[in-house]
Each structure stands twice: as C-alpha cells, then as structure tokens.
Design a protein around this motif. Structure first.
Motif, PDB file in Angstrom:
ATOM      1  N   ARG A  46       0.857  -1.185   0.000  1.00  0.00           N
ATOM      2  CA  ARG A  46       0.000   0.000   0.000  1.00  0.00           C
ATOM      3  C   ARG A  46       0.889   1.230   0.000  1.00  0.00           C
ATOM      4  O   ARG A  46       1.841   1.313   0.775  1.00  0.00           O
ATOM      5  CB  ARG A  46      -0.899   0.028   1.239  1.00  0.00           C
ATOM      6  N   VAL A  47       0.576   2.180  -0.865  1.00  0.00           N
ATOM      7  CA  VAL A  47       1.268   3.455  -0.899  1.00  0.00           C
ATOM      8  C   VAL A  47       0.266   4.491  -0.401  1.00  0.00           C
ATOM      9  O   VAL A  47      -0.815   4.641  -0.973  1.00  0.00           O
ATOM     10  CB  VAL A  47       1.763   3.802  -2.322  1.00  0.00           C
ATOM     11  N   ILE A  48       0.638   5.176   0.681  1.00  0.00           N
ATOM     12  CA  ILE A  48      -0.286   6.102   1.340  1.00  0.00           C
ATOM     13  C   ILE A  48       0.272   7.518   1.249  1.00  0.00           C
ATOM     14  O   ILE A  48       1.403   7.769   1.666  1.00  0.00           O
ATOM     15  CB  ILE A  48      -0.480   5.707   2.819  1.00  0.00           C
ATOM     16  N   ASN A  49      -0.535   8.427   0.703  1.00  0.00           N
ATOM     17  CA  ASN A  49      -0.154   9.833   0.633  1.00  0.00           C
ATOM     18  C   ASN A  49      -1.070  10.602   1.578  1.00  0.00           C
ATOM     19  O   ASN A  49      -2.252  10.790   1.307  1.00  0.00           O
ATOM     20  CB  ASN A  49      -0.286  10.379  -0.795  1.00  0.00           C
ATOM     21  N   ALA A  50      -0.522  11.059   2.699  1.00  0.00           N
ATOM     22  CA  ALA A  50      -1.302  11.789   3.695  1.00  0.00           C
ATOM     23  C   ALA A  50      -1.423  13.271   3.364  1.00  0.00           C
ATOM     24  O   ALA A  50      -2.214  13.978   3.979  1.00  0.00           O
ATOM     25  CB  ALA A  50      -0.669  11.614   5.074  1.00  0.00           C
ATOM     26  N   THR A  53      -1.856  17.395  -1.489  1.00  0.00           N
ATOM     27  CA  THR A  53      -1.415  17.480  -2.877  1.00  0.00           C
ATOM     28  C   THR A  53      -0.795  16.159  -3.336  1.00  0.00           C
ATOM     29  O   THR A  53      -0.381  15.339  -2.526  1.00  0.00           O
ATOM     30  CB  THR A  53      -0.370  18.603  -3.044  1.00  0.00           C
ATOM     31  N   ALA A  54      -0.718  15.986  -4.638  1.00  0.00           N
ATOM     32  CA  ALA A  54      -0.131  14.769  -5.218  1.00  0.00           C
ATOM     33  C   ALA A  54       1.365  14.709  -4.916  1.00  0.00           C
ATOM     34  O   ALA A  54       2.022  15.738  -4.758  1.00  0.00           O
ATOM     35  CB  ALA A  54      -0.369  14.747  -6.721  1.00  0.00           C
ATOM     36  N   ALA A  55       1.902  13.493  -4.835  1.00  0.00           N
ATOM     37  CA  ALA A  55       3.332  13.298  -4.552  1.00  0.00           C
ATOM     38  C   ALA A  55       3.863  12.151  -5.396  1.00  0.00           C
ATOM     39  O   ALA A  55       3.145  11.200  -5.705  1.00  0.00           O
ATOM     40  CB  ALA A  55       3.546  13.003  -3.075  1.00  0.00           C
ATOM     41  N   GLN A  56       5.145  12.251  -5.769  1.00  0.00           N
ATOM     42  CA  GLN A  56       5.787  11.194  -6.551  1.00  0.00           C
ATOM     43  C   GLN A  56       6.291  10.095  -5.616  1.00  0.00           C
ATOM     44  O   GLN A  56       6.910  10.373  -4.594  1.00  0.00           O
ATOM     45  CB  GLN A  56       6.951  11.744  -7.360  1.00  0.00           C
ATOM     46  N   ALA A  57       6.025   8.834  -5.998  1.00  0.00           N
ATOM     47  CA  ALA A  57       6.489   7.681  -5.225  1.00  0.00           C
ATOM     48  C   ALA A  57       7.398   6.830  -6.099  1.00  0.00           C
ATOM     49  O   ALA A  57       7.163   6.678  -7.299  1.00  0.00           O
ATOM     50  CB  ALA A  57       5.311   6.851  -4.739  1.00  0.00           C
ATOM     51  N   VAL A  58       8.445   6.278  -5.502  1.00  0.00           N
ATOM     52  CA  VAL A  58       9.333   5.335  -6.174  1.00  0.00           C
ATOM     53  C   VAL A  58       9.215   4.014  -5.422  1.00  0.00           C
ATOM     54  O   VAL A  58       9.495   3.946  -4.228  1.00  0.00           O
ATOM     55  CB  VAL A  58      10.801   5.835  -6.186  1.00  0.00           C
ATOM     56  N   MET A  74      11.964  10.577  -0.633  1.00  0.00           N
ATOM     57  CA  MET A  74      10.533  10.354  -0.453  1.00  0.00           C
ATOM     58  C   MET A  74       9.956  11.389   0.508  1.00  0.00           C
ATOM     59  O   MET A  74      10.508  11.620   1.572  1.00  0.00           O
ATOM     60  CB  MET A  74      10.282   8.936   0.088  1.00  0.00           C
ATOM     61  N   PRO A  75       8.841  12.035   0.140  1.00  0.00           N
ATOM     62  CA  PRO A  75       8.232  13.016   1.036  1.00  0.00           C
ATOM     63  C   PRO A  75       7.815  12.378   2.361  1.00  0.00           C
ATOM     64  O   PRO A  75       7.450  11.201   2.407  1.00  0.00           O
ATOM     65  CB  PRO A  75       7.003  13.483   0.248  1.00  0.00           C
ATOM     66  N   LEU A  76       7.860  13.162   3.422  1.00  0.00           N
ATOM     67  CA  LEU A  76       7.496  12.652   4.748  1.00  0.00           C
ATOM     68  C   LEU A  76       6.030  12.246   4.837  1.00  0.00           C
ATOM     69  O   LEU A  76       5.653  11.441   5.682  1.00  0.00           O
ATOM     70  CB  LEU A  76       7.808  13.701   5.813  1.00  0.00           C
ATOM     71  N   THR A  77       5.202  12.798   3.980  1.00  0.00           N
ATOM     72  CA  THR A  77       3.771  12.481   4.004  1.00  0.00           C
ATOM     73  C   THR A  77       3.440  11.201   3.241  1.00  0.00           C
ATOM     74  O   THR A  77       2.295  10.773   3.222  1.00  0.00           O
ATOM     75  CB  THR A  77       2.963  13.640   3.394  1.00  0.00           C
ATOM     76  N   LEU A  78       4.434  10.601   2.612  1.00  0.00           N
ATOM     77  CA  LEU A  78       4.237   9.405   1.807  1.00  0.00           C
ATOM     78  C   LEU A  78       4.805   8.204   2.549  1.00  0.00           C
ATOM     79  O   LEU A  78       5.909   8.260   3.086  1.00  0.00           O
ATOM     80  CB  LEU A  78       4.963   9.583   0.464  1.00  0.00           C
ATOM     81  N   SER A  79       4.058   7.110   2.589  1.00  0.00           N
ATOM     82  CA  SER A  79       4.577   5.892   3.221  1.00  0.00           C
ATOM     83  C   SER A  79       4.208   4.680   2.372  1.00  0.00           C
ATOM     84  O   SER A  79       3.179   4.662   1.700  1.00  0.00           O
ATOM     85  CB  SER A  79       4.037   5.735   4.647  1.00  0.00           C
ATOM     86  N   ILE A  80       5.096   3.688   2.406  1.00  0.00           N
ATOM     87  CA  ILE A  80       4.886   2.434   1.685  1.00  0.00           C
ATOM     88  C   ILE A  80       4.833   1.329   2.728  1.00  0.00           C
ATOM     89  O   ILE A  80       5.765   1.161   3.517  1.00  0.00           O
ATOM     90  CB  ILE A  80       6.014   2.165   0.665  1.00  0.00           C
TER      91      ILE A  80
END
Length: 192
Positions: A46-50, A53-58, A74-80
């Motif tokens: 699961r890729v979660i963007n808190a 706004t949109a964020a790029q995930a790798v 990776m932005p701090l608001t994004l988690s895998i």
C-alpha cells in the motif's frame, strides 16, 4: 523395491549394477529430493499519501539506482506499507530474486480513483555505468471495462520482470491510499 515397469517387488543387488555403486537407488518418497517451497503467486503493498497534494512515489528500487541518480527523497507524508509481507522484507527478497509479473491490480480510495488510474506508472531499469532508463510505461486505466461495477479497482496486464534494479515511478493523488497487488508468474534466480 517395486519395479516401476513390471510392478514386481525386485531386490536390487548392487553387485549386479554397472560399476557396482555403493548406494542402491531408491524409489518413492524416500528417494525424492526435498522440494523447494513454492513461490507465492501474489504479493501486495500500500502506498499512502497523507498530504493534500499529489506526490511522486518510487517503488521497488531495491538497489536505489533511480533514487540516487535522480536525487529523489521520499516526502514525509508518503509511506509504503507491505500488504502480504513487510515492505522491507519484499525489498530484501527482490535484491536476490527477480519476479516475473503478468498482472497488476490497483485498489484506490474511492474519491480519487478516477484521477489516480489516469496517471501512468513508469518502469525504469538502472544498470551500472548508465543513467536509469525508461523501459516501459503502464497505463492502469486500460484495465477498465464498460461493465465494471467498482470504479475504485482496476486490473491490467503488466508483463514485466522486477529485479533489484527495477523502479516503478508513479504519482499518488493527495489524501489517497493506493493498494498495489502483483500477480507473480515465476521467480528468477531463486537458490535453494
């Protein structure tokens, strides 16, 4: 021992065998080699963007070739987060064993699914001595059909091999949880 051709119980005398082996062959469950555990045909994350706004995930960049060459953080608001296993375990396994993927299924937060599925997933391969190369672009919206009832799920063909050098680059819509399920056809390079 039962002779597989005649069905008779025959006693094999090693002295009568060619070169007189010291170990008589065995047939049946005792003679079979231990089997390697079968590869799971499915794994998910699961890729979660808190963020709003949109964020790029790798995703899956186990060797970090794409991230290092492109100075990606990776932005701090994004988690895998791993779904079937912990994400770090899946990354470590990918460092040693390639995976042939034929189908990917995405499940998305209901309010942002239409926008999310329009965004392409870029597949990069990173080789020593060169910059990461775009090898394929996947379009999740190609998996939709007119009869589809649930608009927040899409399944599409991927036909790719994930290795430690493969990076999936995608943009995650704001306030979105994207579940990515990978259907594995085979493992490549597994050592017992």
């Amino acid at each position: 021992m039962t002779n597989r051709y005649s069905g008779n119980n025959d006693v094999i005398n090693p002295e009568r065998l060619i070169n007189q082996p010291t170990v008589a062959p065995a047939d049946g469950t005792i003679g079979q080699a231990a089997l390697a555990p079968a590869a799971s045909p499915f794994f998910s994350i699961r890729v979660i963007n808190a963020a709003v706004t949109a964020a790029q995930a790798v995703v899956w960049d186990a060797s970090q070739g794409y991230q290092l060459d492109n100075s990606y953080v990776m932005p701090l608001t994004l988690s895998i987060v791993g779904g079937t296993n912990h994400y770090q375990f899946l990354l470590n396994d990918l460092s040693h064993v390639g995976k042939k993927i034929d189908v990917i299924q995405l499940t998305c937060t209901a309010g942002t699914a239409a926008l999310q599925f329009q965004r392409a997933i870029q597949v990069y391969d990173c080789a020593p001595g060169s910059m990461p190369s775009l090898i394929k672009t996947l379009h999740p919206s190609m998996g939709f059909s007119e009869q589809q009832f649930q608009a927040n799920i899409v399944t599409f063909p991927a036909d790719l091999i994930l290795t430690n050098r493969t990076a999936l680059v995608l943009t995650i819509e704001g306030s979105t949880t994207l579940s990515m399920s990978f259907y594995q056809v085979a493992e490549i390079g597994r050592k017992n």
